[in-house]
Each structure stands twice: as structure tokens, then as C-alpha cells.
Scaffold this motif. Structure first.
Motif, short mmCIF file in Angstrom:
data_model
loop_
_atom_site.label_atom_id
_atom_site.label_comp_id
_atom_site.label_asym_id
_atom_site.label_seq_id
_atom_site.Cartn_x
_atom_site.Cartn_y
_atom_site.Cartn_z
N SER A 148 2.60 20.85 19.87
CA SER A 148 1.37 21.33 20.51
C SER A 148 1.59 22.58 21.34
O SER A 148 0.63 23.21 21.79
CB SER A 148 0.79 20.24 21.43
OG SER A 148 1.62 20.03 22.56
N THR A 208 -3.73 25.88 6.15
CA THR A 208 -4.15 25.55 7.51
C THR A 208 -2.97 25.50 8.47
O THR A 208 -3.02 26.07 9.58
CB THR A 208 -4.89 24.21 7.52
OG1 THR A 208 -6.09 24.33 6.76
CG2 THR A 208 -5.23 23.78 8.94
N GLU A 209 -1.90 24.81 8.09
CA GLU A 209 -0.77 24.65 8.99
C GLU A 209 -0.15 26.01 9.36
O GLU A 209 0.23 26.24 10.51
CB GLU A 209 0.29 23.76 8.35
CG GLU A 209 1.53 23.54 9.20
CD GLU A 209 1.24 23.00 10.59
OE1 GLU A 209 1.97 23.38 11.53
OE2 GLU A 209 0.28 22.22 10.74
N LEU A 212 -2.46 27.71 11.92
CA LEU A 212 -2.36 27.10 13.24
C LEU A 212 -1.05 27.47 13.94
O LEU A 212 -1.03 27.69 15.16
CB LEU A 212 -2.49 25.57 13.13
CG LEU A 212 -3.87 25.07 12.70
CD1 LEU A 212 -3.84 23.56 12.50
CD2 LEU A 212 -4.93 25.44 13.74
N ARG A 216 -0.76 29.51 17.55
CA ARG A 216 0.05 29.02 18.68
C ARG A 216 1.15 30.02 19.03
O ARG A 216 1.46 30.22 20.21
CB ARG A 216 0.66 27.65 18.35
CG ARG A 216 -0.35 26.52 18.31
CD ARG A 216 0.32 25.16 18.23
NE ARG A 216 1.08 24.96 17.01
CZ ARG A 216 2.39 24.88 16.94
NH1 ARG A 216 3.14 24.97 18.03
NH2 ARG A 216 3.00 24.68 15.78
N GLU A 237 -6.66 29.06 20.60
CA GLU A 237 -6.48 27.61 20.38
C GLU A 237 -7.39 27.17 19.24
O GLU A 237 -8.57 27.56 19.18
CB GLU A 237 -6.80 26.82 21.65
CG GLU A 237 -6.52 25.34 21.53
CD GLU A 237 -6.80 24.58 22.82
OE1 GLU A 237 -6.98 23.35 22.75
OE2 GLU A 237 -6.85 25.23 23.90
N ARG A 239 -7.73 23.81 15.93
CA ARG A 239 -7.21 22.54 15.41
C ARG A 239 -7.71 22.34 13.99
O ARG A 239 -8.68 22.99 13.57
CB ARG A 239 -7.64 21.38 16.30
CG ARG A 239 -9.15 21.18 16.44
CD ARG A 239 -9.45 19.93 17.25
NE ARG A 239 -10.86 19.73 17.49
CZ ARG A 239 -11.73 19.23 16.61
NH1 ARG A 239 -11.32 18.90 15.39
NH2 ARG A 239 -13.01 19.07 16.92
N PRO A 240 -7.09 21.44 13.23
CA PRO A 240 -7.58 21.19 11.88
C PRO A 240 -9.00 20.63 11.91
O PRO A 240 -9.35 19.87 12.82
CB PRO A 240 -6.58 20.16 11.32
CG PRO A 240 -5.39 20.24 12.20
CD PRO A 240 -5.88 20.65 13.55
N VAL A 269 -10.17 25.17 9.81
CA VAL A 269 -9.78 25.01 11.20
C VAL A 269 -11.01 25.16 12.08
O VAL A 269 -11.95 25.91 11.75
CB VAL A 269 -8.70 26.03 11.64
CG1 VAL A 269 -7.44 25.87 10.83
CG2 VAL A 269 -9.22 27.46 11.56
N VAL A 272 -11.32 26.55 19.02
CA VAL A 272 -11.51 25.83 20.29
C VAL A 272 -11.58 26.77 21.48
O VAL A 272 -12.34 26.56 22.42
CB VAL A 272 -10.37 24.81 20.49
CG1 VAL A 272 -10.51 24.10 21.82
CG2 VAL A 272 -10.35 23.80 19.33
#
Length: 299
Positions: A148, A208-209, A212, A216, A237, A239-240, A269, A272
Motif C-alpha cells: 500500500s 491495472t496492476e 497502480l 504509487r 491515489e 484502487r482497482p 481503476v 481516489v
């Protein structure tokens, strides 16, 4: 016995080495706004604490030679130190790099570690050599990367082990039992250059990964950016997203359950937090921007 040290970098490490009993003969600070600068000047005297912008390595060389330090120590000094300066110290120079060298040599190992999907990183005490981050390894401490964490959180997590390793390594030199020097394996070396604009631009066709991780790795600054309705959006920020319109193509967005959702190469995604044209934006603001963009397209 305590060492006489010429220090280059951020004041926190110099303060701790002073606390350990070492004589900080000179401290050259890499940042003007560094916490601890005023305290260090009170302890050492203003004439022994300089800012990098106030001098040059060439100007420092005769001064360091005259001080005859035992060891040159670098902690977050972000420029290459000339070897003439390093060799002015009787025992040469050491530093600590926030990665497990030879992996992620360079100025931004936090970005590199997260973006590469590493599950572990750490800190490395090393000899200062002519080429940046290539000196012999003196010791390492390892740290598991929380999935995270963004780059800022990873950097903060590495500060404590970095300082502990630095103090431990300097203590070994002071005791007359310096750690063994292990040459770096060039075959294992990777680069950790500062990300440029191309690296900061999101590629929505990616899985997606990977997207993300890139978000980050760049958070909170400079941030990964994209464009929505001609507005520059920095995403810090995400998230999936499990739910998204299957008709969307990679890079297309919709509002789902109050969140801005963008299609990726293999999913989606939800955005956020971020910035819209340099103004802070929460999930609601990002969703509102996507809603306006879709309305404009429909209109």
C-alpha cells in the motif's frame, strides 16, 4: 575512539553522529530548509555549518584538507563528490544509499523499487567512489515493501534503518575494525533515474496492476498525470475497480458509484485522490470532472 568527520548531506545524520561522540569538523548541508539546521549550528558553531549553495566543492577542498578529517560521511548528498575531496579524509568516504545496491543506483530508488514491483528493498552502506553509487558495499539492512506504500511512505520507512546503519558503520571505523568491503556485482546493477515527463504520463492500455504501481511510485510528487476534458489531472491515489461499463475502451472513463473509473488494459481503476490543474482534488471532484467530460462528449 571518536572520529573527526567532514559531513555532507542532511543535518539529522550529523546531529546523531555528534551525539555518538564524533567531532563534526565541517557540515555542508544539501538543503536550506532541512530540519535540524539551526540546532546543528548552535552545537557546532555557524562557521562549521555551510549550505551547499554557499560554496563549491573546489572551494571546499583546501578547507577540508586543512581540517584533516578521519572520515568523510555523506547522507542524502544528491551530487557526486569529487574524489579529491573524498580522499582528503584519512579513511576516505562512506555513504548510505536507500536501496539494496547494486539494484537501483541513482537519485530515485523509491520510484524504481515500487514501479518495478519489488517486494523488498533496503539500505546499503558503501564506499564513495568516482561513479555514483558504485562503491564497495560495507553493510545492508533489508525491508519488506508494504504493497500500500507510495514513494513518500517508502522513503520514510527507510530513514530509520538508514541512520542506524550509518551510525553502526561509522562506529566500526572508530573502533579500528572497518567492515569488509564487498565489490558490487555489475551484472546485477539497475538504474534509478528521476522519472521524466514521459514516465509520469499514465498509459491506460497497461494492465491495472502496472498502472497502480506507477501511481504509487510517483505519489505524492510529482504524481502520475493524464488528461480529462482538456484538464491536466495528477492521480496520487487509486484502487482497482470491480464494476465498470464493459463498453469502455482503455483510457475512457465513467462515474460508477460516485467514483471516477477509468478503463485499463485488463480492467479498470477508480481515482481516489489527486490534483486538477494543480488544485487538490478528492474522489468527488475527480468524479465530477469525468461527469462533465462525458456530458460534453454527448452534447
Amino acid at each position: 575512539m571518536p572520529l573527526r568527520i567532514a559531513f555532507f548531506g542532511l543535518p539529522l545524520a550529523a546531529l546523531l553522529l555528534h551525539h555518538d561522540g564524533h567531532d563534526i569538523a565541517l557540515a555542508v548541508l544539501s538543503r536550506e530548509d532541512s530540519p535540524g539546521k539551526r540546532r546543528l549550528r548552535r552545537l557546532l558553531g555557524a562557521d562549521r555549518v555551510l549550505l551547499r549553495k554557499e560554496t563549491t566543492e573546489a572551494e571546499l577542498l583546501p578547507r577540508v584538507r586543512a581540517l584533516a578529517p578521519d572520515l568523510l560521511v555523506s547522507w542524502f548528498w544528491t551530487r557526486r563528490l569529487p574524489m579529491e575531496l573524498v580522499n582528503a579524509a584519512r579513511l576516505g568516504g562512506i555513504g548510505v544509499h536507500p536501496s539494496l545496491l547494486p539494484r537501483h543506483r541513482g537519485p530515485d530508488p523509491y520510484f524504481a523499487a515500487i514501479d518495478a514491483g519489488d517486494t523488498e528493498t533496503g539500505v546499503t552502506a558503501h564506499r564513495i567512489a568516482a561513479e555514483y553509487d558504485t562503491g564497495a558495499i560495507l553493510g545492508q539492512r533489508r525491508l519488506a515493501i508494504d504493497p500500500s506504500w507510495n514513494a513518500w511512505k517508502l522513503a520514510r520507512a527507510l530513514d530509520r534503518p538508514s541512520l542506524a546503519l550509518l551510525r553502526e558503520t561509522v562506529a566500526l571505523y572508530a573502533q579500528g575494525t572497518p567492515p569488509p568491503e564487498l565489490p558490487q556485482d555489475e551484472i546485477l546493477a539497475t538504474r534509478a533515474d528521476a522519472p521524466d515527463d514521459e514516465a509520469c504520463e499514465l498509459r491506460w492500455a497497461w494492465p491495472t496492476e502496472r498502472i497502480l504501481r506507477r501511481i504509487r511510485a510517483l505519489a505524492p510528487w510529482p504524481g502520475a498525470f493524464t488528461e480529462i476534458d482538456d484538464a491536466l489531472v495528477v492521480v496520487t491515489e487509486a484502487r482497482p475497480a470491480d464494476a465498470y461499463p464493459r463498453v469502455l475502451l482503455p483510457g475512457e472513463a465513467a462515474v460508477v458509484d460516485g467514483l471516477a473509473v477509468v478503463r485499463t488494459g485488463d480492467g479498470a481503476v477508480a481515482l481516489v485522490k489527486g490534483r486538477i490543474e494543480d488544485e487538490p482534488a478528492d474522489a468527488a471532484a475527480l468524479a465530477a470532472l469525468v461527469a462533465r467530460a462525458r456530458a460534453n462528449v454527448i452534447g
